[in-house]
Design a protein around this motif. Structure first.
Motif, PDB file in Angstrom:
ATOM      1  N   SER A  32       0.825  -1.203   0.000  1.00 20.46           N
ATOM      2  CA  SER A  32       0.000   0.000   0.000  1.00 20.46           C
ATOM      3  C   SER A  32       0.864   1.259   0.000  1.00 20.46           C
ATOM      4  CB  SER A  32      -0.928   0.000   1.221  1.00 20.46           C
ATOM      5  OG  SER A  32      -1.671   1.188   1.292  1.00 20.46           O
ATOM      6  N   ARG A  36       1.423   4.326  -2.909  1.00 18.44           N
ATOM      7  CA  ARG A  36       1.211   5.740  -2.582  1.00 18.44           C
ATOM      8  C   ARG A  36       2.421   6.596  -2.914  1.00 18.44           C
ATOM      9  NH1 ARG A  36      -0.132   5.431   3.293  1.00 18.44           N
ATOM     10  NH2 ARG A  36       0.661   7.556   3.263  1.00 18.44           N
ATOM     11  N   LYS A 269       1.181   4.396  11.383  1.00 16.70           N
ATOM     12  CA  LYS A 269      -0.087   4.059  10.725  1.00 16.70           C
ATOM     13  C   LYS A 269       0.159   3.390   9.374  1.00 16.70           C
ATOM     14  CE  LYS A 269      -4.467   6.050   9.168  1.00 16.70           C
ATOM     15  NZ  LYS A 269      -5.284   7.288   9.051  1.00 16.70           N
ATOM     16  N   ASP A 270       1.129   3.887   8.607  1.00 12.90           N
ATOM     17  CA  ASP A 270       1.456   3.288   7.315  1.00 12.90           C
ATOM     18  C   ASP A 270       1.798   1.808   7.458  1.00 12.90           C
ATOM     19  OD1 ASP A 270       1.189   5.678   5.830  1.00 12.90           O
ATOM     20  OD2 ASP A 270       3.214   6.286   6.360  1.00 12.90           O
ATOM     21  N   PHE A 272       1.080  -0.177   9.964  1.00 18.01           N
ATOM     22  CA  PHE A 272      -0.101  -0.921  10.427  1.00 18.01           C
ATOM     23  C   PHE A 272      -1.012  -1.272   9.250  1.00 18.01           C
ATOM     24  CE2 PHE A 272      -4.549  -0.991  11.728  1.00 18.01           C
ATOM     25  CZ  PHE A 272      -4.522  -2.045  12.647  1.00 18.01           C
ATOM     26  N   GLN A 273      -1.218  -0.335   8.347  1.00 15.80           N
ATOM     27  CA  GLN A 273      -2.106  -0.591   7.212  1.00 15.80           C
ATOM     28  C   GLN A 273      -1.568  -1.693   6.306  1.00 15.80           C
ATOM     29  OE1 GLN A 273      -2.424   3.466   5.704  1.00 15.80           O
ATOM     30  NE2 GLN A 273      -4.491   3.648   6.540  1.00 15.80           N
ATOM     31  N   ASP A 274      -0.232  -1.802   6.225  1.00 18.04           N
ATOM     32  CA  ASP A 274       0.358  -2.834   5.365  1.00 18.04           C
ATOM     33  C   ASP A 274       0.561  -4.164   6.075  1.00 18.04           C
ATOM     34  OD1 ASP A 274       0.897  -2.325   2.576  1.00 18.04           O
ATOM     35  OD2 ASP A 274       2.103  -0.626   3.215  1.00 18.04           O
ATOM     36  N   ARG A 276      -0.575  -4.827   9.671  1.00 11.85           N
ATOM     37  CA  ARG A 276      -1.416  -4.989  10.867  1.00 11.85           C
ATOM     38  C   ARG A 276      -0.573  -5.128  12.136  1.00 11.85           C
ATOM     39  NH1 ARG A 276      -3.956  -3.514   7.243  1.00 11.85           N
ATOM     40  NH2 ARG A 276      -6.095  -4.109   6.669  1.00 11.85           N
ATOM     41  N   GLU A 326      -2.823  11.922  11.578  1.00 16.93           N
ATOM     42  CA  GLU A 326      -3.544  12.677  10.562  1.00 16.93           C
ATOM     43  C   GLU A 326      -2.733  13.887  10.106  1.00 16.93           C
ATOM     44  OE1 GLU A 326      -6.515  11.589   9.189  1.00 16.93           O
ATOM     45  OE2 GLU A 326      -5.901   9.853  10.369  1.00 16.93           O
ATOM     46  N   GLU A 329       0.331  12.631   8.085  1.00 22.81           N
ATOM     47  CA  GLU A 329      -0.065  12.225   6.741  1.00 22.81           C
ATOM     48  C   GLU A 329      -0.575  13.397   5.925  1.00 22.81           C
ATOM     49  OE1 GLU A 329      -2.993   9.261   7.867  1.00 22.81           O
ATOM     50  OE2 GLU A 329      -1.708   7.709   7.042  1.00 22.81           O
TER      51      GLU A 329
END
Length: 507
Positions: A32, A36, A269-270, A272-274, A276, A326, A329
């Motif tokens: 992900s 980006r 967060k990045d 975690f999104q890729d 977990r 937030e 990002e």
């Protein structure tokens, strides 16, 4: 006295003993994030180690190479976290005593983790420096061997095995490897191996803005001791880098990147999104640096590796990380907007915000002529904040962009409110509504224009339902009509006008 010859780090890394306790961690594609940023991002997953950090590599390699007589007497270290767990696990594997001196401020989670591995925890002082001084005293009085967290050739060699794995796992082109720096042990080992085997690969060190001892030292040409360090990235919060690590880093590292807290939170967060998985701040420095590097160099199609060096995250930090991600990002903009205290202006402002997701909305009546609103708006890229500001101003609403204002983000957003002599006939309500795009604006637009909003507090917390605290001035003769309005509105609500907290701080 002649200086001892420098160690042959390539040989030391190739012969390092780490796999009795460490595992060969995976080199995972961050799919992900790669999409980006337009580059091939790989994560070297040292957060997968048995103690959730790379530190046990160096600790074990140091300890397993000690003479038996020294090992029999035991080892000692000073640490508030990952190194402590690495030493304790290594001692358990080698069957020796391990004394771990930790500051009294160390979270219970880490103390319990070290004790569970068999380490003898000694709590002393309020900082690492205090703990280190006490550890040196105990070492001398008890004949223990000190296991340094970074400034030791065997520790450096143990950490260098990470680079050995990276180059074996990805034998194609690699443009750069991004490495967090605290005392310098990790980057010294990684750079020693990469520059000996694949010198064309750039090694880029990463530090936080408030803990940049290595960067300052390299620029000064000598070790620089910081008076204080930030503790958010506690795994890299080192005031003075090591002598050997400074020598190696200065000689071998190609470049340095400084990241801030918001960028680190966004990187957590990045990952975690890729994956977990939730990294600790130090573990996410490399990812934060990759994003900054790509933006600065406008590069495409390169292969970039970040070492995710730890995942010992304190649970109570997660709320802070989620909120600040937030900003890191560049997906939330904050504004202070001034609107006239007149009928219809509030609704006009809401219409101007339009379909954008509102992340925060705080207001308290304080002036008969003007209303000052603290508002957060979701954005997709940084320059949108400037466009929104210009749009507000163009329509007659004086606006201050607070997106980069640290005081606004840390404090003022929580302080909008207080008592107001202008809030006559105020009734206070908590409303609940489904958290979906446009829901807040629909709620605001549905409020009867004849009743003045004197207090408003909303913050998107990522839940399924939004929660609003709103004060509305309702003259006594309008109470029946207002109750009928609430019934027609059909939002679940609780009246809090008699709540003692409201009366103490807001009434």
């Amino acid at each position: 006295m002649p200086r001892a010859p420098s160690p042959d780090y390539l040989k030391k890394i190739l012969t390092a003993r780490v796999y009795d306790v460490a595992i060969e961690t995976s080199l995972d594609a961050a799919r992900s994030l790669s999409r980006r940023v337009g580059n091939h991002v790989l994560l070297k997953r040292e957060d997968q180690q048995p103690v959730f950090s790379f530190k046990l590599r160096g600790a074990y390699n140091k300890m397993v190479n000690l003479p038996k007589a020294q090992l029999d007497l035991g080892v000692i270290c000073a640490s508030a976290g990952n190194h402590a767990q690495g030493v304790a696990l290594s001692a358990k594997r080698l069957g020796c005593r391990a004394v771990i001196v930790m500051p009294v401020t160390t979270p219970r989670l880490k103390i319990d983790a070290v004790a569970a591995l068999g380490g003898e925890v000694v709590l002393h002082g309020e900082s690492y420096s205090d703990a280190y001084g006490h550890a040196v005293e105990l070492q001398q009085t008890q004949g223990l061997t000190f296991v340094h967290p970074f400034d030791d050739p065997d520790v450096i060699a143990g950490q260098g095995t990470i680079a050995m794995e990276i180059l074996r796992q990805h034998q194609g082109p690699i443009d750069a490897v991004f490495v967090a720096i605290g005392g310098g042990g990790l980057i010294s080992g990684v750079a020693s191996y990469i520059k000996a085997v694949r010198p064309e690969i750039q090694v880029i060190g990463v530090q936080t803005r408030d803990s940049d001892a290595m960067v300052r030292s390299v620029r000064a040409g000598k070790r620089v001791q910081l008076g204080d360090v930030g503790l958010f990235s506690d795994g890299t919060a080192v005031k003075l880098v090591g002598e050997e690590t400074f020598r190696l880093t200065r000689k071998l590292v190609d470049d340095y990147i400084i990241v801030d807290t918001d960028e680190v939170c966004a990187a957590i967060k990045d990952v975690f999104q890729d994956t977990r998985s939730i990294l600790e701040p130090a573990g996410a420095l490399g990812v934060a640096a990759i994003k900054q590097y790509v933006a600065a160099h406008k590069c495409k199609g390169r292969t970039l590796v970040a070492i995710t060096c730890g995942a010992n995250m304190n649970f109570d930090r997660l709320r802070f990380v989620a909120e600040r991600a937030e900003f890191g990002e560049q997906r939330e903009a904050l504004f202070a907007v001034t609107i006239p205290e007149e009928r219809g202006s509030f609704k006009r402002f809401c219409e101007l915000v339009g379909p954008r997701a509102v992340t925060e909305f705080n207001y308290r009546i304080s002036d008969e002529r003007l209303a000052h609103v603290f508002v957060g708006v979701a954005i997709s890229k940084r320059d949108e904040a400037d466009k929104i500001e210009r749009n507000f101003v163009r329509h007659g609403f004086a606006t201050v962009n607070l997106t980069d204002d640290e005081m606004a983000k840390e404090h003022v957003r929580h302080m909008v409110g207080g008592r107001s002599p202008l809030a006559a006939d105020e009734r206070l309500f908590r409303f609940v509504f489904p958290e979906r795009p446009g829901a807040l604006m629909r709620f605001l637009s549905s409020l009867h224009p004849g009743w003045n909003i004197s207090l408003f507090h909303y913050r998107n917390q990522g839940a399924d339902y939004g929660r609003i605290l709103v004060g509305i001035q309702v003259p006594p003769q309008d109470r029946a009509a207002f109750d009928a309005f609430l019934e027609e509105l059909a939002y679940p609500c609780v009246e809090e006008t008699d709540n003692p907290v409201y009366r103490l701080f807001l009434r």
